[in-house]
Design an enzyme around this catalytic site. Sequence first.
Site, PDB file in Angstrom:
ATOM      1  N   ARG A 176      -7.562   5.330   4.830  1.00  0.00           N
ATOM      2  CA  ARG A 176      -6.310   6.084   4.777  1.00  0.00           C
ATOM      3  C   ARG A 176      -6.678   7.561   4.941  1.00  0.00           C
ATOM      4  O   ARG A 176      -7.755   7.981   4.535  1.00  0.00           O
ATOM      5  CB  ARG A 176      -5.600   5.861   3.444  1.00  0.00           C
ATOM      6  CG  ARG A 176      -5.207   4.411   3.182  1.00  0.00           C
ATOM      7  CD  ARG A 176      -4.577   4.254   1.805  1.00  0.00           C
ATOM      8  NE  ARG A 176      -4.160   2.883   1.545  1.00  0.00           N
ATOM      9  CZ  ARG A 176      -4.921   1.935   0.991  1.00  0.00           C
ATOM     10  NH1 ARG A 176      -6.163   2.232   0.625  1.00  0.00           N
ATOM     11  NH2 ARG A 176      -4.465   0.712   0.789  1.00  0.00           N
ATOM     12  N   HIS A 290      -1.569   7.216  10.165  1.00  0.00           N
ATOM     13  CA  HIS A 290      -1.688   5.784   9.871  1.00  0.00           C
ATOM     14  C   HIS A 290      -1.907   4.955  11.131  1.00  0.00           C
ATOM     15  O   HIS A 290      -2.415   3.827  11.056  1.00  0.00           O
ATOM     16  CB  HIS A 290      -0.450   5.302   9.124  1.00  0.00           C
ATOM     17  CG  HIS A 290      -0.771   4.652   7.814  1.00  0.00           C
ATOM     18  ND1 HIS A 290      -1.554   5.257   6.859  1.00  0.00           N
ATOM     19  CD2 HIS A 290      -0.441   3.430   7.306  1.00  0.00           C
ATOM     20  CE1 HIS A 290      -1.675   4.445   5.821  1.00  0.00           C
ATOM     21  NE2 HIS A 290      -1.016   3.336   6.065  1.00  0.00           N
ATOM     22  N   ARG A 293      -5.531   4.163  11.463  1.00  0.00           N
ATOM     23  CA  ARG A 293      -5.939   3.113  10.514  1.00  0.00           C
ATOM     24  C   ARG A 293      -5.507   1.742  11.037  1.00  0.00           C
ATOM     25  O   ARG A 293      -6.285   0.788  11.009  1.00  0.00           O
ATOM     26  CB  ARG A 293      -5.307   3.410   9.150  1.00  0.00           C
ATOM     27  CG  ARG A 293      -5.492   2.337   8.088  1.00  0.00           C
ATOM     28  CD  ARG A 293      -4.988   2.883   6.760  1.00  0.00           C
ATOM     29  NE  ARG A 293      -4.673   1.866   5.777  1.00  0.00           N
ATOM     30  CZ  ARG A 293      -5.564   1.321   4.951  1.00  0.00           C
ATOM     31  NH1 ARG A 293      -6.836   1.670   5.029  1.00  0.00           N
ATOM     32  NH2 ARG A 293      -5.196   0.418   4.057  1.00  0.00           N
ATOM     33  N   HIS A 316      -6.821  -3.427   1.283  1.00  0.00           N
ATOM     34  CA  HIS A 316      -5.532  -4.093   1.122  1.00  0.00           C
ATOM     35  C   HIS A 316      -5.640  -5.188   0.073  1.00  0.00           C
ATOM     36  O   HIS A 316      -6.644  -5.901   0.018  1.00  0.00           O
ATOM     37  CB  HIS A 316      -5.083  -4.731   2.443  1.00  0.00           C
ATOM     38  CG  HIS A 316      -4.442  -3.783   3.383  1.00  0.00           C
ATOM     39  ND1 HIS A 316      -4.230  -4.068   4.715  1.00  0.00           N
ATOM     40  CD2 HIS A 316      -3.940  -2.529   3.200  1.00  0.00           C
ATOM     41  CE1 HIS A 316      -3.642  -3.042   5.306  1.00  0.00           C
ATOM     42  NE2 HIS A 316      -3.456  -2.099   4.409  1.00  0.00           N
TER      43      HIS A 316
END
Length: 346
Positions: A176, A290, A293, A316
């Site tokens: 992130r 993002h 990512r 995650h």
Amino acid sequence: MLQLKYNEKLDSMKTAEQRRQEKLQTLTFYNVADEWLEYTAPMVKVETVKNHINNVKRIKRAIPEDMPFLEFSPVSAEKVVYNMYYTEKLSYSYSNTILITIKAIICYAKKAGYIENISDFEEIKLKRRPVTKQELAKSVNKFLDKNELAECLKQLKAMNIRVGLAMEFIALTGLRCGEMLALRTQDYDAEKSSVNINGTLVKSACNGDDVQRGTPKNVYSYRDVILNDRARQILEWFMLENKKSAQWDRKTYKDKGYIFTTKSGNPYNIQYINKKLRELNLDNKKISTHVFRHTHISLLAEMGIPLKAIMQRVGHNDPNTTLSIYTHVTNKMKSELVNKLKAMHF
């Protein structure tokens, strides 16, 4: 004077239940939502407080300010969320977050004694509607293919070499943006060629604030991430440039131990980076931090890396979060599937 004393005596004789009932007569949903915000603020991160405030503002937009709390029914809650998702076509993720916020407010109300039975609120669920063409196109825009990534980084490095290299680092590691910006020299293990993720940058903080570095998003976000040669090269380039600045620009550069910094030694502001990314011209795609990512996740999926391994690498804890990107098959994978189908025989 005698009347005032008489009224005070009457008030003192009231039971707790009577006072509760009187409060309920004037209590609005707005009052309870604001109480919930105040109640939860000390328990959560600064960024979470900010998100809670924004969610409550969004809920209030759909409810009259003077609506009595006791008139806010499960049907009222459904109307708020269903209108957002099914009528306004807002995303499932955002609409469900609003539903979660409403449920949290109602749960607080039960603890406060404003309501007894909240089972009907707890049973409210948001059923996914068919995906629209616009949403499908938006989901594909969450990541870049290799050619798009190369063009994106080329344009970005021409604007700002540091920001360009930082975004390339994210595409190579899946971090992130806040995690990358929070990296310090002690988080880099040169022998193992890895970085330890143990913090994130607080978006709402300004450069130089003491609270600028916060804890990771959740317990799964604490992890070690292996670097390939190119990612390691980028990281060490920043460290070397920072050392040069510390020696040559002592008046303006303040070494705070961070790696991905501006020339002043402060971590980049995420809003500044996203502003630069909006200046890119790439087939009408909306580029944010993002996207890089997500691109890393899609590239790992293309390589056939197992879902569980990808989840661990990017921090995650919910498979659906990774699957939302993982299942978007790239053009290369589609062509490989066609070739394999042609060769299939029994």
